[in-house]
Write a protein that holds these residues in place. Sequence first.
Motif, PDB file in Angstrom:
ATOM      1  N   GLU A   1      45.336  50.948  80.126  1.00  0.00           N
ATOM      2  CA  GLU A   1      46.363  50.247  79.344  1.00  0.00           C
ATOM      3  C   GLU A   1      45.956  48.814  79.012  1.00  0.00           C
ATOM      4  OE1 GLU A   1      51.156  50.210  78.866  1.00  0.00           O
ATOM      5  OE2 GLU A   1      50.351  50.504  80.883  1.00  0.00           O
ATOM      6  N   LYS A   2      45.163  48.177  79.857  1.00  0.00           N
ATOM      7  CA  LYS A   2      44.696  46.818  79.578  1.00  0.00           C
ATOM      8  C   LYS A   2      43.890  46.780  78.284  1.00  0.00           C
ATOM      9  CE  LYS A   2      41.995  43.073  81.699  1.00  0.00           C
ATOM     10  NZ  LYS A   2      41.111  42.710  82.836  1.00  0.00           N
ATOM     11  N   THR A   3      43.029  47.769  78.090  1.00  0.00           N
ATOM     12  CA  THR A   3      42.231  47.841  76.860  1.00  0.00           C
ATOM     13  C   THR A   3      43.121  48.184  75.667  1.00  0.00           C
ATOM     14  OG1 THR A   3      40.304  48.527  78.142  1.00  0.00           O
ATOM     15  CG2 THR A   3      40.242  48.964  75.773  1.00  0.00           C
ATOM     16  N   LEU A   4      44.034  49.105  75.879  1.00  0.00           N
ATOM     17  CA  LEU A   4      44.987  49.482  74.829  1.00  0.00           C
ATOM     18  C   LEU A   4      45.768  48.259  74.353  1.00  0.00           C
ATOM     19  CD1 LEU A   4      46.368  51.858  73.274  1.00  0.00           C
ATOM     20  CD2 LEU A   4      47.898  52.093  75.230  1.00  0.00           C
ATOM     21  N   ASP A   5      46.237  47.444  75.295  1.00  0.00           N
ATOM     22  CA  ASP A   5      46.999  46.244  74.938  1.00  0.00           C
ATOM     23  C   ASP A   5      46.125  45.216  74.217  1.00  0.00           C
ATOM     24  OD1 ASP A   5      49.309  47.274  75.986  1.00  0.00           O
ATOM     25  OD2 ASP A   5      49.133  46.256  77.924  1.00  0.00           O
ATOM     26  N   ALA A   6      44.851  45.135  74.614  1.00  0.00           N
ATOM     27  CA  ALA A   6      43.944  44.206  73.944  1.00  0.00           C
ATOM     28  C   ALA A   6      43.724  44.608  72.488  1.00  0.00           C
ATOM     29  CB  ALA A   6      42.604  44.153  74.685  1.00  0.00           C
ATOM     30  N   VAL A   7      43.555  45.915  72.271  1.00  0.00           N
ATOM     31  CA  VAL A   7      43.387  46.401  70.891  1.00  0.00           C
ATOM     32  C   VAL A   7      44.654  46.139  70.088  1.00  0.00           C
ATOM     33  CG1 VAL A   7      42.972  48.435  69.447  1.00  0.00           C
ATOM     34  CG2 VAL A   7      41.696  48.147  71.576  1.00  0.00           C
ATOM     35  N   LYS A   8      45.776  46.405  70.709  1.00  0.00           N
ATOM     36  CA  LYS A   8      47.054  46.182  70.021  1.00  0.00           C
ATOM     37  C   LYS A   8      47.218  44.713  69.641  1.00  0.00           C
ATOM     38  CE  LYS A   8      52.052  46.665  70.487  1.00  0.00           C
ATOM     39  NZ  LYS A   8      53.208  47.056  71.302  1.00  0.00           N
ATOM     40  N   ASP A   9      46.796  43.832  70.535  1.00  0.00           N
ATOM     41  CA  ASP A   9      47.007  42.402  70.338  1.00  0.00           C
ATOM     42  C   ASP A   9      46.029  41.793  69.340  1.00  0.00           C
ATOM     43  OD1 ASP A   9      48.187  39.772  71.172  1.00  0.00           O
ATOM     44  OD2 ASP A   9      46.110  39.424  71.783  1.00  0.00           O
ATOM     45  N   HIS A  10      44.729  42.113  69.458  1.00  0.00           N
ATOM     46  CA  HIS A  10      43.755  41.418  68.614  1.00  0.00           C
ATOM     47  C   HIS A  10      42.580  42.292  68.170  1.00  0.00           C
ATOM     48  CE1 HIS A  10      42.761  40.648  72.924  1.00  0.00           C
ATOM     49  NE2 HIS A  10      41.562  41.022  72.526  1.00  0.00           N
ATOM     50  N   GLY A  11      42.746  43.625  68.277  1.00  0.00           N
ATOM     51  CA  GLY A  11      41.677  44.502  67.803  1.00  0.00           C
ATOM     52  C   GLY A  11      41.533  44.440  66.288  1.00  0.00           C
TER      53      GLY A  11
END
Length: 374
Positions: A301-311
Motif C-alpha cells: 500500500e505504501k507504493t500504491l499511495d506513492a503512485v496515487k500521490d505523485h506517480g
Amino acid sequence: MTDSTALQALADNGVSIWLDDLSRERLTSGNLQEVIDTKGVVGVTTNPSIFQVALSDGEDYSEQVAELAAANASLDDAVTAMTTQDVRDACDVLMPVFEATKGLDGRVSIEVDPRLAHDTDQTIEQAKELSALVDRPNLLVKIPATVEGLPAITKVLAEGISVNVTLIFSLDRYRAVMNAHLAGLEQAKEAGKDISTLESVASFFVSRVDTEIDKRLDAIEGDKAEAAKALRGKAAIANARLAYQAYEEVFSTPRWKSLEAEGAKPQRPLWASTGVKDPAYPDTMYVTELVAPGTVNTMPEKTLDAVKDHGEITGNTIEGTYDEAAQVLDDLEGLGISYSDVTAQLEKEGVDKFEKSWEELLAGVQSELDKAAR
C-alpha cells in the motif's frame, strides 16, 4: 474505480492494480473495499510473509484461535483455517470485480506451504486442497517457479485450478513457466475442462534484482568503478522489460493461437516486489517504468499511495526498450556480474525467506493456541 489520475492512467494503459497485502483487520474494517473504491485495486496477493505479519499483529484472530484450540485443531490445520478464511472473505469482497471483468481480475492469491517448494507431488496435492477449502472461482493458487514447481503448475492447471506462479527471477525460468502454463491448458482441454475459465499470472520479481546487483556493483573498484556506478538501479527494470518481450513472443506462437481459439487467456506478467528498497530511487520506479498492456502490478500500500500521490504515467514504458534492456544485462556480464548466479541466488533466498516467515507464523499460532487452551 479510483479518484487518482495516475492510478486511472495505469488502468487505462492496460495495467491491473493489485494490492500486495491482506489481513483480517483489513477485511473487517472495510478497508479492502475502500482501496477497491478509491485506489483502483482489482486484485489481492498474499504470501507467507504477509500472513506472518497479519497473524502476529493485533487481536483480530483471537476468536477463531479460541475455537480452533477448543476443537483440538492441529497447528497446520489451524494456520490453514485462518489463512483460507481471510482469502475466502477477500474473494467475496472482490467478486463484483471478478464478474465485471469476466474473470480477468477480482482475483485473490494464496500460496502453498513454502516448505513444499521442492516437492512436486505435495505441491499439487496442497494446491488442490487449498482450492477446495477456499471454494471460490476467483482464487489463484500460488506455486513457486522452482524446477520442481514447473510440473506442478502444469498439473494444477490441468485440474482446472487457476494459478499464480511466484518467485520468478530469470528469463530462462520465465520461459519454462510459460511453457508449463501452455502444457497445463493443453492437458485441461484434453480432459474436457473449460479452459476459458482458467486464469494465470506469472509473478516476476523486480526490486530484489536491483538490491543484489547494486550490492555487487558497489563492490567493484578501480577503473571499472565508474561504469559500475552508472548501472546501479537499471538491472531490475531491464530484466522485467525483457520478460515482457518473452511474453509477447510466446503468446503470439501458433501453439498459443490454437489454445486462444478455444477460449484460453494468456498468462499475464505480474510485476511483484515493486516496493523500492533503495531510498535513492524514486518510490514509484517499479510501477511507472513497467507500464504495458496485459500486465498486473501488485503493490504494497505504501507504493500504491506513492503512485496515487505523485506517480507520472506516460503511457507504455516497455515498448521499444528491448535493445537497451539487453545491453544493460550484457554490460553487467562485462563487469563480471553473472546473471545466472544472481537469479539462482535470489530464487534460493526467496524460498528461504518465505519458509522462515512460515516457520515464524507457525510458532506464533502455536503460542496463541497454547494460550487459548489454558
